[in-house]
Motif scaffolding. Structure first.
Motif, short mmCIF file in Angstrom:
data_model
loop_
_atom_site.label_atom_id
_atom_site.label_comp_id
_atom_site.label_asym_id
_atom_site.label_seq_id
_atom_site.Cartn_x
_atom_site.Cartn_y
_atom_site.Cartn_z
N LEU A 1 81.18 95.67 102.19
CA LEU A 1 81.26 95.71 100.72
C LEU A 1 81.67 97.09 100.24
N LYS A 2 81.06 98.09 100.81
CA LYS A 2 81.35 99.47 100.42
C LYS A 2 82.84 99.79 100.65
N ALA A 3 83.41 99.27 101.73
CA ALA A 3 84.82 99.51 102.03
C ALA A 3 85.74 98.84 101.00
N ARG A 4 85.29 97.77 100.39
CA ARG A 4 86.10 97.06 99.39
C ARG A 4 85.88 97.58 97.97
N LYS A 5 84.86 98.38 97.82
CA LYS A 5 84.51 98.91 96.49
C LYS A 5 85.55 99.93 96.04
N ARG A 6 86.01 99.79 94.82
CA ARG A 6 86.97 100.72 94.25
C ARG A 6 86.24 101.95 93.70
N ASP A 7 86.99 103.05 93.59
CA ASP A 7 86.42 104.25 92.95
C ASP A 7 85.98 103.87 91.55
N GLU A 8 84.94 104.41 91.09
CA GLU A 8 84.41 104.17 89.73
C GLU A 8 83.92 102.74 89.52
N GLU A 9 83.83 101.94 90.57
CA GLU A 9 83.35 100.56 90.44
C GLU A 9 81.93 100.49 90.97
N SER A 10 81.06 99.86 90.20
CA SER A 10 79.68 99.68 90.66
C SER A 10 79.63 98.52 91.66
N PHE A 11 78.54 98.43 92.40
CA PHE A 11 78.40 97.29 93.31
C PHE A 11 78.33 95.98 92.54
N THR A 12 77.73 96.01 91.37
CA THR A 12 77.69 94.81 90.52
C THR A 12 79.10 94.38 90.15
N GLU A 13 79.92 95.32 89.73
CA GLU A 13 81.31 95.01 89.38
C GLU A 13 82.08 94.51 90.59
N LEU A 14 81.83 95.12 91.76
CA LEU A 14 82.48 94.70 92.99
C LEU A 14 82.14 93.25 93.32
N VAL A 15 80.85 92.94 93.32
CA VAL A 15 80.43 91.58 93.65
C VAL A 15 80.98 90.59 92.63
N ASP A 16 80.96 90.96 91.36
CA ASP A 16 81.50 90.10 90.31
C ASP A 16 82.99 89.85 90.54
N ARG A 17 83.73 90.90 90.88
CA ARG A 17 85.17 90.77 91.13
C ARG A 17 85.42 89.88 92.35
N LEU A 18 84.66 90.08 93.40
CA LEU A 18 84.85 89.27 94.60
C LEU A 18 84.52 87.80 94.35
N LEU A 19 83.49 87.57 93.56
CA LEU A 19 83.14 86.19 93.23
C LEU A 19 84.21 85.53 92.37
N GLU A 20 84.77 86.27 91.43
CA GLU A 20 85.85 85.72 90.60
C GLU A 20 87.07 85.40 91.44
N ASP A 21 87.40 86.30 92.37
CA ASP A 21 88.57 86.10 93.23
C ASP A 21 88.40 84.90 94.15
N SER A 22 87.16 84.59 94.51
CA SER A 22 86.93 83.52 95.48
C SER A 22 86.38 82.26 94.84
N ASP A 23 86.44 82.16 93.52
CA ASP A 23 85.92 80.98 92.84
C ASP A 23 86.77 79.78 93.22
N PRO A 24 86.28 78.97 94.14
CA PRO A 24 87.11 77.86 94.63
C PRO A 24 87.18 76.72 93.63
N ASP A 25 88.29 76.06 93.64
CA ASP A 25 88.44 74.83 92.88
C ASP A 25 87.90 73.71 93.76
N TRP A 26 86.90 72.99 93.31
CA TRP A 26 86.27 71.96 94.13
C TRP A 26 87.27 70.91 94.60
N ARG A 27 88.39 70.79 93.90
CA ARG A 27 89.39 69.78 94.28
C ARG A 27 90.24 70.21 95.46
N ASP A 28 90.23 71.52 95.80
CA ASP A 28 91.09 72.00 96.89
C ASP A 28 90.83 71.28 98.20
#
Length: 95
Positions: A16-43
């Motif tokens: 997680l730390k390796a994926r974290k951007r400068d100035e990004e909190s861990f909360t923002e990182l997790v939120d971003r990762l969850l948004e990026d991986s929000d699967p469409d149940w129909r897939d």
């Protein structure tokens, strides 16, 4: 807004730390990762492992064959009944 403390294994934390951007909190990182991986149940809807798919195809094929045979048999029986009924209605039958 409240906060929660979660436990992570060291290797997961490092990933997680390796994926974290400068100035990004861990909360923002997790939120971003969850948004990026929000699967469409129909897939993945309707996908089966190959063995199960093959088995399902065989079951469906057998079912269609039995249904078709049953319909043909009932059609023939109905036609026989109708043709027998035609002789009765035309007066050709003697009492």
């Amino acid at each position: 807004m409240g906060t929660k403390t979660i436990g992570l294994r060291d290797d997961v934390y490092e990933r997680l730390k390796a994926r974290k951007r400068d100035e990004e909190s861990f909360t923002e990182l997790v939120d971003r990762l969850l948004e990026d991986s929000d699967p469409d149940w129909r897939d993945g809807f309707g996908t089966l492992p190959e063995a199960e798919g093959t088995e399902l195809e065989a079951i469906v094929s057998d079912s269609r064959t039995r249904l078709s045979d049953g319909l043909s048999e009932r059609q023939n029986e109905a036609l026989e009944l109708l043709s027998d009924g035609d002789h009765e209605d035309d007066g050709s039958k003697t009492a």
